[in-house]
Design a protein around this motif. Structure first.
Motif, PDB file in Angstrom:
ATOM      1  N   ARG A   1       8.467   3.925   3.906  1.00 57.70           N
ATOM      2  CA  ARG A   1       9.143   4.237   2.634  1.00 57.70           C
ATOM      3  C   ARG A   1      10.264   3.237   2.368  1.00 57.70           C
ATOM      4  NH1 ARG A   1       8.888   9.996   4.850  1.00 57.70           N
ATOM      5  NH2 ARG A   1       6.990  10.847   3.891  1.00 57.70           N
ATOM      6  N   ALA A   2      10.957   2.840   3.416  1.00 56.45           N
ATOM      7  CA  ALA A   2      12.027   1.845   3.255  1.00 56.45           C
ATOM      8  C   ALA A   2      11.472   0.514   2.767  1.00 56.45           C
ATOM      9  CB  ALA A   2      12.768   1.657   4.571  1.00 56.45           C
ATOM     10  N   ALA A   3      10.181   0.268   3.051  1.00 51.66           N
ATOM     11  CA  ALA A   3       9.529  -0.957   2.587  1.00 51.66           C
ATOM     12  C   ALA A   3       8.969  -0.808   1.172  1.00 51.66           C
ATOM     13  CB  ALA A   3       8.408  -1.352   3.545  1.00 51.66           C
ATOM     14  N   GLY A   4       9.154   0.377   0.567  1.00 51.37           N
ATOM     15  CA  GLY A   4       8.737   0.585  -0.813  1.00 51.37           C
ATOM     16  C   GLY A   4       7.475   1.410  -1.002  1.00 51.37           C
ATOM     17  N   ALA A   5       6.896   1.910   0.092  1.00 49.43           N
ATOM     18  CA  ALA A   5       5.656   2.672  -0.009  1.00 49.43           C
ATOM     19  C   ALA A   5       5.928   4.150  -0.283  1.00 49.43           C
ATOM     20  CB  ALA A   5       4.841   2.538   1.279  1.00 49.43           C
ATOM     21  N   ARG A   6       5.036   4.768  -1.040  1.00 48.08           N
ATOM     22  CA  ARG A   6       4.984   6.220  -1.084  1.00 48.08           C
ATOM     23  C   ARG A   6       4.134   6.650   0.113  1.00 48.08           C
ATOM     24  NH1 ARG A   6       2.338   7.969  -6.489  1.00 48.08           N
ATOM     25  NH2 ARG A   6       0.960   6.234  -5.933  1.00 48.08           N
ATOM     26  N   VAL A   7       4.596   7.658   0.839  1.00 49.23           N
ATOM     27  CA  VAL A   7       3.900   8.053   2.063  1.00 49.23           C
ATOM     28  C   VAL A   7       3.829   9.573   2.153  1.00 49.23           C
ATOM     29  CG1 VAL A   7       3.775   7.829   4.574  1.00 49.23           C
ATOM     30  CG2 VAL A   7       4.867   6.019   3.220  1.00 49.23           C
ATOM     31  N   GLU A   8       2.644  10.073   2.472  1.00 49.82           N
ATOM     32  CA  GLU A   8       2.441  11.479   2.793  1.00 49.82           C
ATOM     33  C   GLU A   8       2.028  11.570   4.258  1.00 49.82           C
ATOM     34  OE1 GLU A   8       2.887  14.149   0.929  1.00 49.82           O
ATOM     35  OE2 GLU A   8       3.192  13.252  -1.048  1.00 49.82           O
TER      36      GLU A   8
ATOM     37  N   HIS B   1       0.825  -1.201   0.000  1.00 50.57           N
ATOM     38  CA  HIS B   1       0.000   0.000   0.000  1.00 50.57           C
ATOM     39  C   HIS B   1       0.861   1.252   0.000  1.00 50.57           C
ATOM     40  CE1 HIS B   1      -4.027  -1.728   1.455  1.00 50.57           C
ATOM     41  NE2 HIS B   1      -3.217  -2.770   1.381  1.00 50.57           N
ATOM     42  N   ASP B   2       0.399   2.283  -0.698  1.00 50.09           N
ATOM     43  CA  ASP B   2       0.874   3.632  -0.462  1.00 50.09           C
ATOM     44  C   ASP B   2      -0.022   4.247   0.600  1.00 50.09           C
ATOM     45  OD1 ASP B   2       2.910   3.446  -2.358  1.00 50.09           O
ATOM     46  OD2 ASP B   2       1.574   4.057  -3.977  1.00 50.09           O
ATOM     47  N   LEU B   3       0.502   5.227   1.349  1.00 52.28           N
ATOM     48  CA  LEU B   3      -0.163   5.630   2.578  1.00 52.28           C
ATOM     49  C   LEU B   3      -0.245   7.140   2.761  1.00 52.28           C
ATOM     50  CD1 LEU B   3       1.712   3.146   4.938  1.00 52.28           C
ATOM     51  CD2 LEU B   3      -0.617   2.856   4.062  1.00 52.28           C
TER      52      LEU B   3
END
Length: 254
Positions: free
Chosen positions: A54-61, A33-35
């Motif tokens: 983010r280190a797990a590959g997610a885009r996060v805001e 998931h992106d979060l």
């Protein structure tokens, strides 16, 4: 052509910077998931969780949100859509208990704040999310998970009756929304944790509450945030495609 990034689910988690919210964020990031994570005061905590995701590959805001401000709640989903293009999931996790203690020792003003943050804020967020997700309004469907509490079914006497009442209201809202929007591609469910080891108890004045209650739990211990996160991840997944208007109780048997 849909890119790999565009195909990733985008999930909002309120109160995603600590406790159960942080555990949910970490689990969902690991599952692709992106979060969007919200916080009220402790931005540094939320940013630490975001960095791990983010280190797990997610885009996060990471966005500030005071859930006592219902106008701000109503704008969260549109803001997430502006940043990511869409929202596929909402986890209404943030909430407060109010002070732990006998009912008559509390104030009506505090009870009003508990109801505003725990019921009206999720209601405003659900309205925005469903308006975006509903296939009848041109959306692509989605899933909402409301984090309730086992207190909703036992009333929490001598502890936090207004909190229990707010979570009972959240359960009823979930039941109604899950049924009303089932044919609109929007699934709405709750998870109901029992006593779980988080900071919410310290904020209410009883930091040792989880261990104090352990003797009354059949498993003999409080829950841990990752044990709640697994159920939330399930409800947001395709494995739960036929699950709506449902509550999953996670309480060690209590």
């Amino acid at each position: 052509m849909t890119s790999h990034v565009d195909a990733r689910p985008v999930t909002i988690i309120t109160g995603g910077g600590r406790g159960i919210g942080a555990a949910i964020a970490e689990r969902l990031a690991a599952e692709g998931h992106d979060l969007v994570l919200t916080y009220r005061e402790r931005r540094d905590d939320a940013e630490r969780v975001a960095d791990g995701c983010r280190a797990a590959g997610a885009r996060v805001e990471v966005l500030p949100l005071d859930q006592a401000d219902l106008d701000a709640c109503a704008e969260l989903v549109p803001e997430a859509v502006r940043r990511f293009g869409r929202v596929t999931g909402l986890v209404n996790n943030a909430g407060i208990t109010g002070r732990i203690g006998p009912f008559l020792d509390g104030s009506i003003e505090e009870a009003e704040l508990v109801l505003r943050i725990n019921v009206l804020a999720p209601m405003a967020l659900c309205r925005s999310a469903i308006a975006h997700m509903s296939t009848e309004r041109g959306g692509a469907g989605g899933s909402i998970v409301n984090v309730s509490s086992g207190a909703a079914t036992h009333g929490a006497p001598d502890t936090y009756i207004p909190y229990a009442a707010s979570k009972a209201a959240l359960n009823t809202m979930t039941l109604g929304l899950g049924k009303e929007f089932a044919r609109s591609g929007v699934r709405v469910n709750t998870v109901s944790p029992g006593t779980t080891r988080t900071e919410i108890h310290a904020a209410a004045g009883r930091p040792n509450a989880p261990d104090e209650r352990a003797g009354g739990i059949p498993m003999g211990r409080p829950g841990e945030p990752p044990e709640i996160a697994g159920a939330v991840a399930y409800l947001l997944s395709d494995d739960a495609s036929y699950v709506t208007a449902t509550d999953i109780r996670i309480s060690g048997g209590k």
